[in-house]
Design a protein around this motif. Structure first.
Motif, mmCIF file in Angstrom:
data_model
loop_
_atom_site.group_PDB
_atom_site.id
_atom_site.type_symbol
_atom_site.label_atom_id
_atom_site.label_comp_id
_atom_site.label_asym_id
_atom_site.label_seq_id
_atom_site.Cartn_x
_atom_site.Cartn_y
_atom_site.Cartn_z
ATOM 1 N N TYR A 143 0.833 -1.202 0.000
ATOM 2 C CA TYR A 143 0.000 0.000 0.000
ATOM 3 C C TYR A 143 0.872 1.259 0.000
ATOM 4 C CZ TYR A 143 -3.201 3.613 1.605
ATOM 5 O OH TYR A 143 -3.923 4.769 1.723
ATOM 6 N N LYS A 144 0.526 2.200 -0.860
ATOM 7 C CA LYS A 144 1.227 3.474 -0.931
ATOM 8 C C LYS A 144 0.201 4.558 -1.226
ATOM 9 C CE LYS A 144 5.084 5.821 -3.242
ATOM 10 N NZ LYS A 144 6.091 5.717 -4.319
ATOM 11 N N GLU A 145 0.021 5.458 -0.261
ATOM 12 C CA GLU A 145 -1.050 6.448 -0.369
ATOM 13 C C GLU A 145 -0.874 7.367 -1.575
ATOM 14 O OE1 GLU A 145 -3.319 9.658 2.565
ATOM 15 O OE2 GLU A 145 -1.285 8.969 3.016
ATOM 16 N N ASN A 146 0.372 7.721 -1.910
ATOM 17 C CA ASN A 146 0.625 8.688 -2.983
ATOM 18 C C ASN A 146 1.040 8.032 -4.294
ATOM 19 O OD1 ASN A 146 0.119 10.962 -1.310
ATOM 20 N ND2 ASN A 146 2.153 10.756 -0.415
ATOM 21 N N ARG A 147 0.701 6.757 -4.494
ATOM 22 C CA ARG A 147 1.038 6.085 -5.751
ATOM 23 C C ARG A 147 0.338 6.786 -6.916
ATOM 24 N NH1 ARG A 147 0.150 1.111 -4.459
ATOM 25 N NH2 ARG A 147 2.313 0.452 -4.321
ATOM 26 N N ILE A 148 1.061 7.008 -8.015
ATOM 27 C CA ILE A 148 0.501 7.722 -9.167
ATOM 28 C C ILE A 148 -0.451 6.833 -9.960
ATOM 29 C CG2 ILE A 148 1.084 8.845 -11.355
ATOM 30 C CD1 ILE A 148 3.668 9.789 -10.083
ATOM 31 N N GLY B 147 -8.834 6.805 7.495
ATOM 32 C CA GLY B 147 -8.973 7.030 6.057
ATOM 33 C C GLY B 147 -9.460 5.819 5.288
ATOM 34 N N THR B 148 -9.421 4.636 5.884
ATOM 35 C CA THR B 148 -9.899 3.433 5.200
ATOM 36 C C THR B 148 -10.909 2.721 6.093
ATOM 37 O OG1 THR B 148 -8.072 2.143 6.135
ATOM 38 C CG2 THR B 148 -7.740 3.110 3.962
ATOM 39 N N GLY B 149 -11.977 2.234 5.515
ATOM 40 C CA GLY B 149 -12.982 1.497 6.264
ATOM 41 C C GLY B 149 -13.994 2.399 6.942
ATOM 42 N N THR B 150 -15.163 1.823 7.284
ATOM 43 C CA THR B 150 -16.213 2.565 7.968
ATOM 44 C C THR B 150 -15.896 2.673 9.453
ATOM 45 O OG1 THR B 150 -17.495 0.559 8.421
ATOM 46 C CG2 THR B 150 -17.892 1.680 6.323
ATOM 47 N N MET C 180 -1.347 9.524 13.344
ATOM 48 C CA MET C 180 -0.791 9.842 14.657
ATOM 49 C C MET C 180 0.684 10.221 14.588
ATOM 50 S SD MET C 180 -2.555 7.056 17.228
ATOM 51 C CE MET C 180 -1.757 5.621 16.487
ATOM 52 N N PHE C 181 1.436 9.653 13.629
ATOM 53 C CA PHE C 181 2.872 9.882 13.568
ATOM 54 C C PHE C 181 3.292 10.212 12.134
ATOM 55 C CE2 PHE C 181 2.093 6.595 16.833
ATOM 56 C CZ PHE C 181 2.519 7.294 17.953
ATOM 57 N N TYR C 182 4.060 11.288 11.971
ATOM 58 C CA TYR C 182 4.703 11.649 10.702
ATOM 59 C C TYR C 182 3.713 11.767 9.538
ATOM 60 C CZ TYR C 182 8.938 10.472 13.257
ATOM 61 O OH TYR C 182 9.938 10.419 14.183
ATOM 62 N N ASP C 183 2.439 12.048 9.840
ATOM 63 C CA ASP C 183 1.427 12.194 8.799
ATOM 64 C C ASP C 183 1.382 10.965 7.885
ATOM 65 O OD1 ASP C 183 -0.660 13.554 7.589
ATOM 66 O OD2 ASP C 183 0.635 14.505 6.095
ATOM 67 N N ASP C 184 1.566 9.784 8.479
ATOM 68 C CA ASP C 184 1.608 8.520 7.731
ATOM 69 C C ASP C 184 0.495 7.602 8.235
ATOM 70 O OD1 ASP C 184 2.170 6.122 6.510
ATOM 71 O OD2 ASP C 184 4.324 6.234 6.835
#
Length: 258
Positions: free
Chosen positions: A8-13, A197-200, A241-245
């Protein structure tokens, strides 16, 4: 598919999502026909910005050759199509996520405290020997209570999972050894978290609970920590919670209670 292959990579193009399924194809003009169709497709997503994606959906459908009323030499006939579009993600407005209280320990201060406890323990033994050598009729037993604390430990999980990996179990084993050297009166709180950010909300609530319980089970069942020294809670879905990750929010944090 991109997440399965490369993680998983949030900023994947670019993201690729293949899919298959069954459909129901209907022809309303003569000859009227209804058939079950087999469908397959490739959903391609290209990230333009944080709020905008360009998508390309390539798909195919296959039905029985009799669908169009004309029988040929093939058993099946199919349709290929391509659809392009854009996806826009609206930002949250007038809403604040839950605030998570994080207690931090100074590693250097903790090491100095452990060294001081060991020094006092050695002084206690030295005083005992001096009293014995002096043949005193009254021996004072000087004791130093062992208040060694295990440093907080962070256990992270892949998206939508609650099973603790083997390499993380090794770290929990070291953590358990430190707990056992400390006072049995010290209670450690095991807090489970999920990525908002993921899931209900319901899924994240249950997932954070399962993650905390998984760490508790390992400490008790595999490493023999007394259940009386552990308290399990869960916080549901939280902001980064940490490093905006967001990956660091799919976690369990275990630390001594104040």
């Amino acid at each position: 598919m991109s997440n399965l292959i490369a993680g998983y990579k949030e900023n994947r193009i670019y993201n690729l999502s293949p899919y298959v399924g069954l459909g129901w194809m209907v022809a309303t003009d003569e000859p009227i026909a209804k058939e079950i169709s087999a469908n397959i497709g490739l959903y391609n997503s290209f990230k333009v910005s944080d709020g905008l994606d360009v998508v390309l959906d390539l798909r195919g459908a296959m039905v029985n050759d009799r669908f169009d009323g004309e029988l040929g030499k093939r058993k099946y006939e199919g349709v290929l199509s391509a659809m392009a579009g854009v996806t826009y993600k609206f930002k949250r407005r007038n809403w604040e996520g839950p605030k998570t209280r994080i207690i931090k320990y100074d590693e250097e201060q903790l090491r100095n405290l452990i060294a001081r406890v060991e020094e006092l323990s050695n002084d206690n033994e030295s005083l005992k020997k001096q009293l014995e050598n002096a043949k005193s009729q009254t021996i004072t037993d000087i004791q130093v209570e062992n208040k060694v604390l295990a440093a907080p430990v962070l256990v992270t999980f892949p998206i939508n999972q609650s099973e603790v990996p083997r390499e993380t179990r090794v770290n929990l084993g070291f953590f358990a050894k430190v707990i056992k050297t400390g006072s049995p009166d010290i209670v450690y709180k095991i807090t489970g978290y999920a990525d908002m950010g993921t899931g209900t909300e319901k899924i994240n609530e249950e997932l954070s609970k399962k993650r905390a319980q998984a760490v508790y089970n390992i400490l008790v069942n595999e490493f023999g920590i007394s259940a009386s020294q552990l308290r399990v809670v869960h916080a549901g879905g939280v902001e980064n919670m940490f490093y905006d990750d967001p990956r660091l929010s799919r976690a369990v944090i275990t630390m001594a209670e104040q």
